[in-house]
Design a protein around this motif. Structure first.
Motif, PDB file in Angstrom:
ATOM      1  N   LEU A   3       0.631  -1.282   0.140  1.00 54.22           N
ATOM      2  CA  LEU A   3       0.007   0.095   0.019  1.00 54.22           C
ATOM      3  C   LEU A   3       0.807   1.515  -0.108  1.00 54.22           C
ATOM      4  O   LEU A   3       1.563   1.567   0.897  1.00 54.22           O
TER       5      LEU A   3
ATOM      6  N   ALA B 222      -0.349   4.323  -1.874  1.00 54.46           N
ATOM      7  CA  ALA B 222      -1.027   5.416  -2.352  1.00 54.46           C
ATOM      8  C   ALA B 222      -1.193   6.724  -1.560  1.00 54.46           C
ATOM      9  O   ALA B 222      -1.679   7.934  -2.151  1.00 54.46           O
ATOM     10  N   GLY B 223      -0.911   6.552  -0.353  1.00 55.88           N
ATOM     11  CA  GLY B 223      -1.404   7.650   0.480  1.00 55.88           C
ATOM     12  C   GLY B 223      -0.654   9.048   0.534  1.00 55.88           C
ATOM     13  O   GLY B 223       0.413   9.088  -0.247  1.00 55.88           O
TER      14      GLY B 223
ATOM     15  N   GLN C  80      -4.907   3.828  -7.491  1.00 55.39           N
ATOM     16  CA  GLN C  80      -6.111   4.456  -6.290  1.00 55.39           C
ATOM     17  C   GLN C  80      -6.093   5.668  -6.524  1.00 55.39           C
ATOM     18  O   GLN C  80      -5.429   6.625  -6.030  1.00 55.39           O
TER      19      GLN C  80
ATOM     20  N   GLY D  37      -8.913   4.957   2.039  1.00 52.29           N
ATOM     21  CA  GLY D  37      -8.326   4.176   3.181  1.00 52.29           C
ATOM     22  C   GLY D  37      -7.799   2.578   2.431  1.00 52.29           C
ATOM     23  O   GLY D  37      -7.798   2.301   1.425  1.00 52.29           O
ATOM     24  N   THR D  38      -7.274   2.233   3.477  1.00 49.79           N
ATOM     25  CA  THR D  38      -6.500   0.996   3.239  1.00 49.79           C
ATOM     26  C   THR D  38      -7.136  -0.180   2.697  1.00 49.79           C
ATOM     27  O   THR D  38      -6.764  -0.976   1.729  1.00 49.79           O
TER      28      THR D  38
ATOM     29  N   GLU E 249      -8.849   1.778  15.447  1.00 55.86           N
ATOM     30  CA  GLU E 249      -7.984   2.823  15.215  1.00 55.86           C
ATOM     31  C   GLU E 249      -8.103   3.979  16.178  1.00 55.86           C
ATOM     32  O   GLU E 249      -9.090   4.160  16.861  1.00 55.86           O
TER      33      GLU E 249
ATOM     34  N   ASN F 202      -1.668  -3.179  15.936  1.00 56.73           N
ATOM     35  CA  ASN F 202      -1.454  -3.592  14.784  1.00 56.73           C
ATOM     36  C   ASN F 202      -0.178  -3.148  13.917  1.00 56.73           C
ATOM     37  O   ASN F 202      -0.142  -1.740  13.634  1.00 56.73           O
TER      38      ASN F 202
HETATM   39  C1  UD1 Z   1      -2.322   1.570   9.546  1.00 57.60           C
HETATM   40  C2  UD1 Z   1      -3.414   0.748  10.364  1.00 57.60           C
HETATM   41  C3  UD1 Z   1      -3.293   0.714  11.472  1.00 57.60           C
HETATM   42  C4  UD1 Z   1      -1.661   0.210  12.070  1.00 57.60           C
HETATM   43  C5  UD1 Z   1      -0.697   1.244  11.286  1.00 57.60           C
HETATM   44  C6  UD1 Z   1       0.579   0.357  11.228  1.00 57.60           C
HETATM   45  C7  UD1 Z   1      -5.371   1.039   8.971  1.00 57.60           C
HETATM   46  C8  UD1 Z   1      -6.854   1.687   8.873  1.00 57.60           C
HETATM   47  N1  UD1 Z   1      -4.634   1.414   9.785  1.00 57.60           N
HETATM   48  O1  UD1 Z   1      -2.475   3.048  10.157  1.00 57.60           O
HETATM   49  O2  UD1 Z   1      -3.960  -0.044  12.334  1.00 57.60           O
HETATM   50  O3  UD1 Z   1      -1.624   0.255  13.350  1.00 57.60           O
HETATM   51  O4  UD1 Z   1      -1.121   1.234   9.658  1.00 57.60           O
HETATM   52  O5  UD1 Z   1       1.691   1.407  10.904  1.00 57.60           O
HETATM   53  O6  UD1 Z   1      -5.132   0.484   8.035  1.00 57.60           O
HETATM   54  N2  UD1 Z   1      -2.692   4.058   1.766  1.00 57.60           N
HETATM   55  C9  UD1 Z   1      -3.177   3.730   0.511  1.00 57.60           C
HETATM   56  N3  UD1 Z   1      -4.249   4.094   0.323  1.00 57.60           N
HETATM   57  C10 UD1 Z   1      -5.081   4.595   1.270  1.00 57.60           C
HETATM   58  C11 UD1 Z   1      -4.548   4.859   2.686  1.00 57.60           C
HETATM   59  C12 UD1 Z   1      -3.257   4.725   2.810  1.00 57.60           C
HETATM   60  O7  UD1 Z   1      -2.443   3.372  -0.396  1.00 57.60           O
HETATM   61  O8  UD1 Z   1      -6.372   5.144   0.653  1.00 57.60           O
HETATM   62  C13 UD1 Z   1      -1.272   3.322   2.196  1.00 57.60           C
HETATM   63  C14 UD1 Z   1      -0.345   4.385   2.839  1.00 57.60           C
HETATM   64  O9  UD1 Z   1       0.395   4.993   1.658  1.00 57.60           O
HETATM   65  C15 UD1 Z   1       0.597   3.891   3.797  1.00 57.60           C
HETATM   66  C16 UD1 Z   1      -0.465   2.732   4.087  1.00 57.60           C
HETATM   67  O10 UD1 Z   1      -1.633   2.530   3.295  1.00 57.60           O
HETATM   68  O11 UD1 Z   1       1.717   3.371   3.096  1.00 57.60           O
HETATM   69  C17 UD1 Z   1      -0.756   2.838   5.644  1.00 57.60           C
HETATM   70  O12 UD1 Z   1      -1.480   4.212   5.719  1.00 57.60           O
HETATM   71  P1  UD1 Z   1      -1.498   5.079   6.930  1.00 57.60           P
HETATM   72  O13 UD1 Z   1      -2.175   6.300   6.742  1.00 57.60           O
HETATM   73  O14 UD1 Z   1       0.302   5.202   7.209  1.00 57.60           O
HETATM   74  O15 UD1 Z   1      -2.085   4.218   7.993  1.00 57.60           O
HETATM   75  P2  UD1 Z   1      -1.660   4.351   9.688  1.00 57.60           P
HETATM   76  O16 UD1 Z   1      -2.512   5.599   9.972  1.00 57.60           O
HETATM   77  O17 UD1 Z   1      -0.256   4.469   9.919  1.00 57.60           O
END
Ligand code: UD1
Ligand code: MG
Length: 465
Positions: free
Chosen positions: A10, A12-13, A84, A89-90, A166, A181
């Motif tokens: 993942l 895309a964030g 995306q 969201g993830t 969360e 997590n």
């Molecule tokens: C996430 C987890 C959390 C965990 C933590 C660990 C979720 C909802 N939460 O939170 O439980 O403890 O990681 O580090 O999953 N991303 C996408 N598309 C999106 C959103 C995010 O590709 O729409 C990617 C981001 O680029 C990143 C990853 O997913 O690489 C995680 O996203 P991030 O915003 O860092 O989640 P956390 O708040 O850290």
């Protein structure tokens, strides 16, 4: 069902919490970027398991830059990219991937890993793959315990299964849970297929959380790993600094366990790409970077910076020397304060002293340039001695020109070579000469004004205060 494993990274964030323009997966750490570490570790796991991995990156924010970087770093790896468009969201990210590559439903297992957790070891991926394969669980979530759970999803156990809550959605009581997590999971792909459409965005962030694939009542497991540091996620620049220090610490520990002496190791910066042979000593505050290879019995004194260079056995690099794309052969002695620029080849048993700069030059065995000199676009033959204050005048304002000096020659101090120029073997150049004509083998050349001495004339010039 195929034996291949899906890996969904993942990436895309926006990385809003970083407050910088760089896309989070491309944040630099120890000479690479965060996403490089994730892919490298997964490919090591693939080798360990002897199982093929289908690499998939979910991209969005700054996707062109990210894809270009990954293609450049891993030219031999086939990686699919799912775009995306909106970062909802993830959970939405994983759904986007399967929508784009429906053939991936055929692979029995799917790893999901965040691009911002670069410290996860290949052994950890291997271990959870074995666990999901042998336990009968539909998914395994890697968790760890921490005294500072802020920002991570909390693991709220039930029977069977657990919820992941969360930060934003947690009650005060849930916030106190310290099992969290890591963001690394392995799923039976079927579990994702069965539950991904059930995920909604009814939470404080209004996002589709991947963590909703874990619920009390589901056949899922949490696996608590003891080394919490391994799962450190980068959401802000403090965490980036922590992660980078840990990457560097790992590298230095690995080197020390392999016989490399690193004095006051916290002070040195050694990128994971660097190789060093046993019995070499690194003094404090040294930086070793990029594609650098260092042999055995090498001594690197404080403050040296070495990038993309090869240093052979028995070399001494004295304090505050700076190398870039240089090659130093065995038993040479360099510095202090030497600068070896791109294309410098210093052969065996040479001596390069203080305030000497070399560029695109080959110095053959036993050459000495001991003090205050510039050697650019030159070739200097075996055992030639270059005096203090030597300069190759290699640039005419438009082009670079070459200086060649043969073997066993002696160049006096304060000489300049107006290139292009060729000096033969065994030549002797008098000090203070500006040489602009070729000098044949065995010749003596001197090019300076004759001295005039007027006895008794000094008082005329000496000024009194
Ligand atoms: C996430 C987890 C959390 C965990 C933590 C660990 C979720 C909802 N939460 O939170 O439980 O403890 O990681 O580090 O999953 N991303 C996408 N598309 C999106 C959103 C995010 O590709 O729409 C990617 C981001 O680029 C990143 C990853 O997913 O690489 C995680 O996203 P991030 O915003 O860092 O989640 P956390 O708040 O850290
Ligand atoms: Mg994160």
């Amino acid at each position: 069902m195929s034996e291949k494993i899906n890996v969904v990274i993942l990436a895309a964030g926006k990385g809003t919490r970083l407050k910088i323009d760089t896309a989070k997966p491309l944040c630099p750490a120890a000479g690479k970027t965060l996403v490089d570490f994730v892919i490298e570790s997964l490919s090591a796991c693939s080798k360990n398991l002897g199982i093929e991995i289908d690499y998939n990156l979910v991209v969005g924010h700054k996707k062109e830059e990210l894809m270009k970087h990954v293609k450049g770093s891993f030219p031999n790896l086939k990686i699919n990219y799912a775009v995306q468009k909106e970062q909802l969201g993830t959970g939405h990210a994983v759904k986007t991937f399967f929508d784009a590559f429906p053939a991936a439903w055929e692979n029995k297992f799917t790893f999901v890993v965040c691009a911002d957790t670069p410290l996860i070891k290949p052994e950890t991926y291997t271990e959870i793959y074995r666990e999901v394969n042998h336990s009968g669980a539909d998914a395994v979530c890697v968790t760890f315990t921490t005294n500072d759970p802020y920002g991570y999803g909390r693991i709220e156990h039930g029977e069977p299964g657990f919820n992941i809550v969360e930060e934003k959605d947690a009650t005060e009581a849930q916030k106190k849970i310290n099992e969290v997590n890591s963001g690394l999971y392995i799923f039976k792909t079927e579990h994702i297929k069965n539950f991904i459409e059930k995920i909604d965005d009814k939470n404080k962030s209004g996002e589709f959380y991947l963590t909703d694939l874990f619920k009390v009542g589901y056949n899922v497991r949490s696996h608590v790993f003891r080394d919490a540091k391994e799962f450190l996620g980068v959401n802000n620049l403090i965490q980036l600094e922590e992660v980078e220090s840990l990457i560097l610490e790992r590298k230095k520990h690995e080197l020390m366990l392999n016989g490399i002496k690193i004095i006051n190791s916290q002070s040195s910066y050694i990128e994971p790409s660097v190789t060093i042979a046993a019995e070499t000593t690194i003094y404090p505050h040294v930086s070793l970077m990029g594609n650098t290879q260092i042999g055995k019995h090498v001594i690197i004194e404080p403050g040296a910076v070495i990038k993309d260079s090869k240093i052979e056995d028995g070399v001494t690099v004295k304090a505050y020397s700076y190398f870039e794309k240089a090659h130093v052969k065995a038993n040479s002695d360099i510095g202090p304060f030497a600068r070896l620029r791109e294309g410098s080849v210093i052969s065996e048993e040479c001596k390069i002293g203080n305030f000497v700069e070399t560029k695109k030059s080959v110095l053959h065995k036993g050459v000495k340039v001991s003090h205050l000199s510039y050697v650019g676009d030159a070739e200097i033959g075996q055992n030639t001695n270059i005096g203090c204050g030597f300069i190759t005048c290699n640039y005419d304002g438009a082009q670079k020109h070459k200086t060649t000096i043969g073997k066993d020659s002696f160049i006096g101090s304060d000489c300049q070579m107006i290139a292009p120029i060729n000096l033969g073997d065994r030549v002797y150049i008098g000090s203070g000469s500006t040489i602009n004509k070729d000098v044949p083998d065995d010749a003596f050349a001197i090019a300076r004004q004759r001295q005039t001495t007027k006895e008794g004339m000094a008082p005329k010039f000496i000024k009194k205060k």
